[in-house]
Design a protein around this motif. Sequence first.
Motif, PDB file in Angstrom:
ATOM      1  N   VAL A  98      17.138  -2.623   3.418  1.00 39.01           N
ATOM      2  CA  VAL A  98      15.882  -3.378   3.409  1.00 39.01           C
ATOM      3  C   VAL A  98      15.003  -2.842   4.533  1.00 39.01           C
ATOM      4  N   THR A  99      13.753  -2.524   4.202  1.00 37.60           N
ATOM      5  CA  THR A  99      12.782  -2.151   5.232  1.00 37.60           C
ATOM      6  C   THR A  99      11.711  -3.231   5.298  1.00 37.60           C
ATOM      7  N   VAL A 100      11.080  -3.352   6.469  1.00 37.60           N
ATOM      8  CA  VAL A 100      10.054  -4.373   6.676  1.00 37.60           C
ATOM      9  C   VAL A 100       8.833  -3.704   7.304  1.00 37.60           C
ATOM     10  N   ILE A 101       7.639  -4.044   6.784  1.00 34.09           N
ATOM     11  CA  ILE A 101       6.390  -3.453   7.240  1.00 34.09           C
ATOM     12  C   ILE A 101       5.327  -4.551   7.315  1.00 34.09           C
ATOM     13  N   ASN A 102       4.326  -4.362   8.139  1.00 33.43           N
ATOM     14  CA  ASN A 102       3.184  -5.272   8.190  1.00 33.43           C
ATOM     15  C   ASN A 102       2.512  -5.346   6.821  1.00 33.43           C
ATOM     16  N   ASP A 103       2.027  -6.537   6.448  1.00 30.05           N
ATOM     17  CA  ASP A 103       1.490  -6.715   5.097  1.00 30.05           C
ATOM     18  C   ASP A 103       0.224  -5.899   4.831  1.00 30.05           C
ATOM     19  N   ALA A 104      -0.683  -5.814   5.809  1.00 28.24           N
ATOM     20  CA  ALA A 104      -1.898  -5.019   5.602  1.00 28.24           C
ATOM     21  C   ALA A 104      -1.566  -3.531   5.536  1.00 28.24           C
ATOM     22  N   ASP A 105      -0.604  -3.092   6.350  1.00 27.86           N
ATOM     23  CA  ASP A 105      -0.171  -1.697   6.275  1.00 27.86           C
ATOM     24  C   ASP A 105       0.416  -1.395   4.898  1.00 27.86           C
ATOM     25  N   ALA A 106       1.170  -2.347   4.340  1.00 27.45           N
ATOM     26  CA  ALA A 106       1.738  -2.158   3.008  1.00 27.45           C
ATOM     27  C   ALA A 106       0.633  -2.015   1.961  1.00 27.45           C
ATOM     28  N   ALA A 107      -0.351  -2.907   2.021  1.00 27.72           N
ATOM     29  CA  ALA A 107      -1.474  -2.809   1.079  1.00 27.72           C
ATOM     30  C   ALA A 107      -2.188  -1.476   1.242  1.00 27.72           C
ATOM     31  N   GLY A 108      -2.312  -1.038   2.490  1.00 29.11           N
ATOM     32  CA  GLY A 108      -2.988   0.222   2.759  1.00 29.11           C
ATOM     33  C   GLY A 108      -2.263   1.425   2.178  1.00 29.11           C
ATOM     34  N   VAL A 109      -0.950   1.504   2.388  1.00 24.98           N
ATOM     35  CA  VAL A 109      -0.226   2.667   1.868  1.00 24.98           C
ATOM     36  C   VAL A 109      -0.262   2.690   0.350  1.00 24.98           C
ATOM     37  N   ALA A 110      -0.288   1.511  -0.272  1.00 22.41           N
ATOM     38  CA  ALA A 110      -0.412   1.457  -1.730  1.00 22.41           C
ATOM     39  C   ALA A 110      -1.768   1.982  -2.189  1.00 22.41           C
ATOM     40  N   GLY A 135      -6.934 -14.576   6.911  1.00 18.36           N
ATOM     41  CA  GLY A 135      -7.350 -13.837   8.100  1.00 18.36           C
ATOM     42  C   GLY A 135      -7.920 -12.505   7.662  1.00 18.36           C
ATOM     43  N   VAL A 136      -7.863 -11.528   8.551  1.00 21.50           N
ATOM     44  CA  VAL A 136      -8.284 -10.165   8.231  1.00 21.50           C
ATOM     45  C   VAL A 136      -7.182  -9.223   8.695  1.00 21.50           C
ATOM     46  N   GLY A 137      -6.552  -8.555   7.735  1.00 22.27           N
ATOM     47  CA  GLY A 137      -5.549  -7.549   8.065  1.00 22.27           C
ATOM     48  C   GLY A 137      -6.171  -6.166   7.997  1.00 22.27           C
ATOM     49  N   SER A 138      -5.566  -5.213   8.683  1.00 19.71           N
ATOM     50  CA  SER A 138      -6.126  -3.862   8.685  1.00 19.71           C
ATOM     51  C   SER A 138      -5.029  -2.818   8.616  1.00 19.71           C
ATOM     52  N   ALA A 139      -5.380  -1.699   8.000  1.00 20.84           N
ATOM     53  CA  ALA A 139      -4.519  -0.520   7.992  1.00 20.84           C
ATOM     54  C   ALA A 139      -5.408   0.691   8.195  1.00 20.84           C
ATOM     55  N   MET A 140      -5.007   1.583   9.081  1.00 19.51           N
ATOM     56  CA  MET A 140      -5.791   2.776   9.378  1.00 19.51           C
ATOM     57  C   MET A 140      -4.984   4.028   9.056  1.00 19.51           C
ATOM     58  N   PHE A 141      -5.679   5.010   8.478  1.00 25.20           N
ATOM     59  CA  PHE A 141      -5.043   6.267   8.107  1.00 25.20           C
ATOM     60  C   PHE A 141      -5.866   7.430   8.634  1.00 25.20           C
ATOM     61  N   VAL A 142      -5.178   8.466   9.112  1.00 29.31           N
ATOM     62  CA  VAL A 142      -5.836   9.700   9.536  1.00 29.31           C
ATOM     63  C   VAL A 142      -5.263  10.830   8.690  1.00 29.31           C
ATOM     64  N   ASP A 143      -6.107  11.409   7.854  1.00 27.57           N
ATOM     65  CA  ASP A 143      -5.663  12.440   6.904  1.00 27.57           C
ATOM     66  C   ASP A 143      -4.438  11.975   6.124  1.00 27.57           C
ATOM     67  N   GLY A 144      -4.472  10.709   5.702  1.00 27.82           N
ATOM     68  CA  GLY A 144      -3.419  10.159   4.858  1.00 27.82           C
ATOM     69  C   GLY A 144      -2.217   9.599   5.583  1.00 27.82           C
ATOM     70  N   THR A 145      -2.149   9.762   6.904  1.00 23.77           N
ATOM     71  CA  THR A 145      -1.015   9.264   7.680  1.00 23.77           C
ATOM     72  C   THR A 145      -1.351   7.907   8.293  1.00 23.77           C
ATOM     73  N   LEU A 146      -0.461   6.947   8.103  1.00 26.70           N
ATOM     74  CA  LEU A 146      -0.676   5.594   8.617  1.00 26.70           C
ATOM     75  C   LEU A 146      -0.583   5.545  10.134  1.00 26.70           C
ATOM     76  N   VAL A 147      -1.555   4.861  10.758  1.00 30.56           N
ATOM     77  CA  VAL A 147      -1.473   4.479  12.171  1.00 30.56           C
ATOM     78  C   VAL A 147      -1.106   2.992  12.158  1.00 30.56           C
ATOM     79  N   PRO A 148       0.150   2.628  12.355  1.00 32.88           N
ATOM     80  CA  PRO A 148       0.602   1.269  12.039  1.00 32.88           C
ATOM     81  C   PRO A 148       0.112   0.196  13.010  1.00 32.88           C
ATOM     82  N   ASN A 149       0.056  -1.029  12.477  1.00 40.30           N
ATOM     83  CA  ASN A 149      -0.147  -2.239  13.291  1.00 40.30           C
ATOM     84  C   ASN A 149      -1.458  -2.241  14.067  1.00 40.30           C
ATOM     85  N   THR A 150      -2.559  -1.875  13.406  1.00 40.45           N
ATOM     86  CA  THR A 150      -3.836  -1.775  14.118  1.00 40.45           C
ATOM     87  C   THR A 150      -4.454  -3.134  14.442  1.00 40.45           C
TER      88      THR A 150
END
Length: 248
Positions: free
Chosen positions: A101-113, A135-150
């Motif tokens: 089982v892996t666990v990730i932040n919900d906005a990061d999950a939406a972002g990678v999808a 609330g407002v969740g966020s996910a940031m990517f640089v050239d497709g790579t996730l910068v987690p937990n922003t």
Amino acid sequence: MTQIFGVDVGGSGIKGAPVDLARGTLTTERVRIPTPQPATPDAVFDTIEEVLGQAEWEGPVGVCVPAVVVDGVAWTAANIDPSWIGTDAATELSKRCGSTVTVINDADAAGVAEMRYGAGQGIRGVVIVLTLGTGVGSAMFVDGTLVPNTELGHIHYKRRIAERSVAARLVEDEDMDLERWAKRLDGYLQMIHRGFFPSRIILGGGISKRFDVWAEWLDVPCDVVAAELRNQAGIVGAALNLAVTEEL
């Protein structure tokens, strides 16, 4: 692995379904169970097990939760019980489920999808995904790579936490005028743009279904679009995160 079970832990419901990783789609209808109150780790873990039981799933599981997550450990608890802070959710759930089982932040999950299957496909440079809801969740990517937990929803905007001014609940639960809300959101997005100069901003959450209605009040100097995966993004991203993690 071509199919992994994804679970999205939300403030009102815990949803799960198997995900076809080739297409980024659910292979069955979601199982949804109301989020227990209080949403303590043990209560949520019990509910996740119930979701898996109803789906008759045995195997790897990807989970997303509304918290900063580092190496499977939750370090914040904005919309769940404070007892989550310091909880090694990945280890505990792996023991309970008898599988990885892996666990990730919900906005990061939406972002990678969105980056793999939706509105972020093929976009280079900085891409920011914002989930507008309670609330407002966020996910940031640089050239497709996730910068987690922003956690860009928790920065200050107009002398208060940003999500208190621009969360979609202000429209959906508190009857704020849509134009007034969208103009507030525009100011926030312009601040985000000045900080990161993204190539694209992707807006998700239930209110994104009406994006064509309120987009006219946005004047951000970059490409701003609605998310494509809608309410499936968390489940799909949680499953994809497990697949990517297993490949590392």
